[in-house]
Design a protein around this motif. Structure first.
Motif, PDB file in Angstrom:
ATOM      1  N   ASN A  64       0.849  -1.188   0.000  1.00  0.00           N
ATOM      2  CA  ASN A  64       0.000   0.000   0.000  1.00  0.00           C
ATOM      3  C   ASN A  64       0.886   1.239   0.000  1.00  0.00           C
ATOM      4  OD1 ASN A  64      -2.399  -1.630   0.348  1.00  0.00           O
ATOM      5  ND2 ASN A  64      -1.806  -1.859   2.495  1.00  0.00           N
ATOM      6  N   ILE A  65       0.635   2.166  -0.907  1.00  0.00           N
ATOM      7  CA  ILE A  65       1.476   3.343  -1.061  1.00  0.00           C
ATOM      8  C   ILE A  65       0.812   4.580  -0.471  1.00  0.00           C
ATOM      9  CG2 ILE A  65       2.513   4.931  -2.732  1.00  0.00           C
ATOM     10  CD1 ILE A  65       4.005   2.390  -2.672  1.00  0.00           C
ATOM     11  N   SER A  66       1.552   5.310   0.342  1.00  0.00           N
ATOM     12  CA  SER A  66       1.178   6.657   0.771  1.00  0.00           C
ATOM     13  C   SER A  66       2.313   7.570   0.324  1.00  0.00           C
ATOM     14  CB  SER A  66       1.017   6.738   2.295  1.00  0.00           C
ATOM     15  OG  SER A  66      -0.021   5.903   2.740  1.00  0.00           O
ATOM     16  N   THR A  67       1.977   8.789  -0.128  1.00  0.00           N
ATOM     17  CA  THR A  67       3.009   9.667  -0.668  1.00  0.00           C
ATOM     18  C   THR A  67       3.094  10.980   0.107  1.00  0.00           C
ATOM     19  OG1 THR A  67       1.504  10.675  -2.281  1.00  0.00           O
ATOM     20  CG2 THR A  67       2.710   8.712  -2.977  1.00  0.00           C
ATOM     21  N   TYR A  68       4.230  11.632  -0.037  1.00  0.00           N
ATOM     22  CA  TYR A  68       4.453  12.956   0.546  1.00  0.00           C
ATOM     23  C   TYR A  68       5.136  13.818  -0.513  1.00  0.00           C
ATOM     24  CZ  TYR A  68       9.005  10.692   1.248  1.00  0.00           C
ATOM     25  OH  TYR A  68      10.180  10.005   1.053  1.00  0.00           O
ATOM     26  N   SER A  69       5.174  15.112  -0.294  1.00  0.00           N
ATOM     27  CA  SER A  69       5.753  16.015  -1.292  1.00  0.00           C
ATOM     28  C   SER A  69       7.048  16.656  -0.822  1.00  0.00           C
ATOM     29  CB  SER A  69       4.748  17.108  -1.664  1.00  0.00           C
ATOM     30  OG  SER A  69       4.355  17.831  -0.521  1.00  0.00           O
ATOM     31  N   SER A  70       7.457  16.374   0.430  1.00  0.00           N
ATOM     32  CA  SER A  70       8.735  16.903   0.925  1.00  0.00           C
ATOM     33  C   SER A  70       9.229  16.038   2.069  1.00  0.00           C
ATOM     34  CB  SER A  70       8.586  18.354   1.406  1.00  0.00           C
ATOM     35  OG  SER A  70       7.840  18.417   2.611  1.00  0.00           O
ATOM     36  N   PHE A 118       8.782  13.654   7.631  1.00  0.00           N
ATOM     37  CA  PHE A 118       9.290  13.651   9.002  1.00  0.00           C
ATOM     38  C   PHE A 118       8.176  13.991   9.994  1.00  0.00           C
ATOM     39  CE2 PHE A 118      10.956  15.988  12.656  1.00  0.00           C
ATOM     40  CZ  PHE A 118      11.867  15.081  13.169  1.00  0.00           C
ATOM     41  N   ALA A 119       7.377  15.000   9.677  1.00  0.00           N
ATOM     42  CA  ALA A 119       6.314  15.427  10.580  1.00  0.00           C
ATOM     43  C   ALA A 119       5.330  14.294  10.864  1.00  0.00           C
ATOM     44  CB  ALA A 119       5.583  16.630   9.993  1.00  0.00           C
ATOM     45  N   LYS A 120       4.993  13.525   9.826  1.00  0.00           N
ATOM     46  CA  LYS A 120       4.036  12.426  10.008  1.00  0.00           C
ATOM     47  C   LYS A 120       4.662  11.276  10.796  1.00  0.00           C
ATOM     48  CE  LYS A 120       0.967  13.411   6.153  1.00  0.00           C
ATOM     49  NZ  LYS A 120       0.300  12.908   4.940  1.00  0.00           N
ATOM     50  N   LEU A 121       5.921  10.969  10.516  1.00  0.00           N
ATOM     51  CA  LEU A 121       6.567   9.877  11.244  1.00  0.00           C
ATOM     52  C   LEU A 121       6.828  10.252  12.697  1.00  0.00           C
ATOM     53  CD1 LEU A 121       9.145   8.365   8.711  1.00  0.00           C
ATOM     54  CD2 LEU A 121       6.809   7.637   9.214  1.00  0.00           C
ATOM     55  N   ALA A 122       7.084  11.524  12.953  1.00  0.00           N
ATOM     56  CA  ALA A 122       7.339  11.973  14.318  1.00  0.00           C
ATOM     57  C   ALA A 122       6.093  11.805  15.192  1.00  0.00           C
ATOM     58  CB  ALA A 122       7.787  13.432  14.317  1.00  0.00           C
ATOM     59  N   VAL A 123       4.917  11.900  14.559  1.00  0.00           N
ATOM     60  CA  VAL A 123       3.658  11.774  15.299  1.00  0.00           C
ATOM     61  C   VAL A 123       3.204  10.325  15.380  1.00  0.00           C
ATOM     62  CG1 VAL A 123       1.193  12.362  15.273  1.00  0.00           C
ATOM     63  CG2 VAL A 123       2.905  14.106  14.746  1.00  0.00           C
ATOM     64  N   HIS A 124       3.375   9.573  14.285  1.00  0.00           N
ATOM     65  CA  HIS A 124       2.824   8.214  14.232  1.00  0.00           C
ATOM     66  C   HIS A 124       3.695   7.329  13.345  1.00  0.00           C
ATOM     67  CE1 HIS A 124      -0.066   5.040  14.589  1.00  0.00           C
ATOM     68  NE2 HIS A 124      -0.542   5.145  13.353  1.00  0.00           N
ATOM     69  N   SER A 125       4.909   7.065  13.794  1.00  0.00           N
ATOM     70  CA  SER A 125       5.849   6.295  12.974  1.00  0.00           C
ATOM     71  C   SER A 125       5.378   4.863  12.749  1.00  0.00           C
ATOM     72  CB  SER A 125       7.240   6.292  13.621  1.00  0.00           C
ATOM     73  OG  SER A 125       7.209   5.669  14.888  1.00  0.00           O
ATOM     74  N   SER A 126       4.674   4.291  13.717  1.00  0.00           N
ATOM     75  CA  SER A 126       4.261   2.895  13.581  1.00  0.00           C
ATOM     76  C   SER A 126       3.138   2.711  12.573  1.00  0.00           C
ATOM     77  CB  SER A 126       3.830   2.333  14.947  1.00  0.00           C
ATOM     78  OG  SER A 126       2.707   3.037  15.445  1.00  0.00           O
ATOM     79  N   GLY A 127       2.631   3.807  12.011  1.00  0.00           N
ATOM     80  CA  GLY A 127       1.592   3.693  10.997  1.00  0.00           C
ATOM     81  C   GLY A 127       2.138   3.258   9.648  1.00  0.00           C
ATOM     82  N   MET A 183      16.345  12.039  11.801  1.00  0.00           N
ATOM     83  CA  MET A 183      15.552  10.929  12.307  1.00  0.00           C
ATOM     84  C   MET A 183      16.364  10.041  13.242  1.00  0.00           C
ATOM     85  SD  MET A 183      13.505   9.978   8.787  1.00  0.00           S
ATOM     86  CE  MET A 183      12.569   8.615   9.485  1.00  0.00           C
ATOM     87  N   ARG A 184      17.642   9.895  12.932  1.00  0.00           N
ATOM     88  CA  ARG A 184      18.523   9.099  13.808  1.00  0.00           C
ATOM     89  C   ARG A 184      18.652   9.772  15.173  1.00  0.00           C
ATOM     90  NH1 ARG A 184      24.023   9.428  14.395  1.00  0.00           N
ATOM     91  NH2 ARG A 184      24.144  10.856  12.623  1.00  0.00           N
ATOM     92  N   LYS A 185      18.802  11.073  15.186  1.00  0.00           N
ATOM     93  CA  LYS A 185      18.937  11.818  16.445  1.00  0.00           C
ATOM     94  C   LYS A 185      17.645  11.780  17.252  1.00  0.00           C
ATOM     95  CE  LYS A 185      22.370  14.925  14.393  1.00  0.00           C
ATOM     96  NZ  LYS A 185      22.598  16.249  13.758  1.00  0.00           N
ATOM     97  N   GLN A 186      16.504  11.665  16.534  1.00  0.00           N
ATOM     98  CA  GLN A 186      15.206  11.638  17.205  1.00  0.00           C
ATOM     99  C   GLN A 186      14.720  10.216  17.506  1.00  0.00           C
ATOM    100  OE1 GLN A 186      13.374  14.367  18.113  1.00  0.00           O
ATOM    101  NE2 GLN A 186      14.927  15.786  17.379  1.00  0.00           N
ATOM    102  N   ASP A 187      15.547   9.218  17.194  1.00  0.00           N
ATOM    103  CA  ASP A 187      15.207   7.818  17.440  1.00  0.00           C
ATOM    104  C   ASP A 187      13.891   7.431  16.763  1.00  0.00           C
ATOM    105  OD1 ASP A 187      15.558   5.234  18.444  1.00  0.00           O
ATOM    106  OD2 ASP A 187      14.476   5.668  20.303  1.00  0.00           O
ATOM    107  N   LEU A 188      13.792   7.726  15.464  1.00  0.00           N
ATOM    108  CA  LEU A 188      12.571   7.454  14.710  1.00  0.00           C
ATOM    109  C   LEU A 188      12.719   6.288  13.738  1.00  0.00           C
ATOM    110  CD1 LEU A 188      11.343  11.079  13.851  1.00  0.00           C
ATOM    111  CD2 LEU A 188      10.405   9.499  15.553  1.00  0.00           C
ATOM    112  N   MET A 189      13.827   5.537  13.841  1.00  0.00           N
ATOM    113  CA  MET A 189      14.049   4.430  12.907  1.00  0.00           C
ATOM    114  C   MET A 189      14.446   3.161  13.648  1.00  0.00           C
ATOM    115  SD  MET A 189      16.243   6.424   9.929  1.00  0.00           S
ATOM    116  CE  MET A 189      17.494   6.968  11.114  1.00  0.00           C
ATOM    117  N   GLU A 190      14.106   2.035  13.056  1.00  0.00           N
ATOM    118  CA  GLU A 190      14.514   0.725  13.573  1.00  0.00           C
ATOM    119  C   GLU A 190      15.873   0.350  12.983  1.00  0.00           C
ATOM    120  OE1 GLU A 190      13.079  -1.221  15.720  1.00  0.00           O
ATOM    121  OE2 GLU A 190      11.022  -0.415  15.882  1.00  0.00           O
ATOM    122  N   LYS A 191      16.685  -0.345  13.762  1.00  0.00           N
ATOM    123  CA  LYS A 191      17.935  -0.870  13.223  1.00  0.00           C
ATOM    124  C   LYS A 191      17.628  -2.012  12.262  1.00  0.00           C
ATOM    125  CE  LYS A 191      21.565   0.342  16.461  1.00  0.00           C
ATOM    126  NZ  LYS A 191      22.711  -0.157  17.258  1.00  0.00           N
TER     127      LYS A 191
END
Length: 374
Positions: free
Chosen positions: A84-90, A95-104, A118-126
């Motif tokens: 399933n594809i969701s798109t963004y334009s920037s 970042f704003a969407k992942l910062a609020v609901h990354s598990s989505g 994102m690395r500094k904000q701990d928003l990614m899985e290893k």
């Protein structure tokens, strides 16, 4: 005399064993795990056992017009997983969407400078590279970059540049610099990227400064350059700027190299100019958002995309520069030799990548908001 009917305990045991073996074999042959296994794990005895089954679907967050439907369909056919594809334009929107609901989201694509943030904000899985064996196909120069020094969170997808595209049938004035687009001849005839970092960065370059400049005085002057450019801008478009170039609705644009290449394929009047100030360079990468519910499936998809044939298929639709060197043997030579997509080494050496600029991003956002409101 009547024959006595009986069965020995040993025979009963053999019959029961055979029956259980048959039931197990049938169950294995028809179970979802057998139909949709993850990458195998090799045990100490050299045997391969399946990992837990893949998810039925994968939620991918990516730029528009960046991955062909044929690749998504091939993945679904091979693994039984619908993408399933969701798109963004920037990058900032992403970042704003992942910062609020990354598990989505199970998987996302982010540029280098955003990965650093994102690395500094701990928003990614290893990443588990046991599931991404095709990483071997990526050129070493694209791995373990400053934004992700250990390569723990990101896998290269595509890279590219920003160029000037002009319609030779509509442009009579010479163009070699970004500054040339300030001329009144271009009134209401430009398409430019709808991206604050790119456009303010380009205005920085007009001054001979860094794409990543943070000095408020330089940025205020960049704001004035963009104000001068505004009367010439017909459209802000990062999704598909080639469209206006192809139709002839604009005479020129500040666009991604691949967009200039695609536009020329449909309209031979489109020419590419590598700006004398130096190009913006970028690299986009796969990342798995923190809390992704389907990490194994995401890693399986990354590994699938890194196959040379699949990676080459992507380049045939969207000819961004490809870091998958193994795929280059399968990519059309016309694409590989297109300077809009693969610029000369001398021009690449003059180029600059974006980096995380810390709190200065707030100044960029303010300037961009003011420009867009004028």
């Amino acid at each position: 005399m009547t024959r006595k009917s009986w069965t020995s305990p040993l025979v009963l045991l053999l019959l029961l064993t055979a029956l259980l073996t048959g039931v197990t074999a049938c169950s294995t042959a028809t179970s979802p795990s057998a139909q949709n296994p993850g990458p195998g794990v090799t045990t100490a005895k050299g045997e391969t056992s399946p990992q837990p089954k893949l998810a039925k679907s994968l939620n991918l967050f990516i730029w528009s017009e960046y991955i062909p439907t044929s690749v998504l369909e091939a993945f679904e056919k091979e693994y039984g997983v619908k993408v399933n594809i969701s798109t963004y334009s920037s990058n900032e929107e992403m970042f704003a969407k992942l910062a609020v609901h990354s598990s989505g989201y199970d998987l996302a694509v982010a540029s280098d400078y955003m990965i650093d943030l994102m690395r500094k904000q701990d928003l990614m899985e290893k990443l588990d590279y046991e599931n991404i064996s095709n990483i071997k196909n990526i050129g070493p120069e694209f791995l373990k970059r400053a934004a992700d020094p250990d390569g723990a969170f990101s896998v290269p997808y595509m890279w590219g540049n920003v160029v000037i595209a002009i319609n030779k049938d509509k442009v009579s004035t010479p163009v070699s610099h970004y500054r040339d687009l300030l001329k009144p001849e271009f009134k209401d005839s430009l398409v430019v990227l709808d991206d604050s970092r790119s456009m303010i960065g380009i205005a920085n370059q007009m001054q001979g400064k860094s794409l990543n400049e943070t000095d408020p005085a330089v940025l205020e002057k960049s704001k004035e350059f963009l104000r001068q450019l505004l009367p010439n801008i017909k459209a802000f478009d990062s999704d598909s700027p080639k469209t206006l170039l192809v139709t002839g609705e604009v005479a020129a644009g500040i666009v991604y190299g691949a967009e200039a290449s695609l536009a020329r394929q449909e309209n031979p009047s489109i020419l590419t100019v590598i700006p004398a100030e130096g190009m913006e360079l970028w690299q986009d990468n796969f990342v798995i958002p923190k809390g992704s519910p389907n990490k194994l499936t995401a890693e399986t998809f990354i590994n699938f995309v890194l196959r040379p044939d699949i990676s080459a298929e992507i380049s045939s639709h969207y000819p961004y520069a490809n870091p998958n060197l193994a795929a280059h043997e399968l990519i059309d030579k016309e694409i590989l030799q297109d300077p809009a997509v693969y610029p000369p080494k001398s021009e690449l050496e003059k180029g600059e990548y974006m980096v995380d600029i810390g709190n200065a991003v707030k100044l960029y956002d303010r300037i961009w908001s003011e420009i867009k409101l004028e």
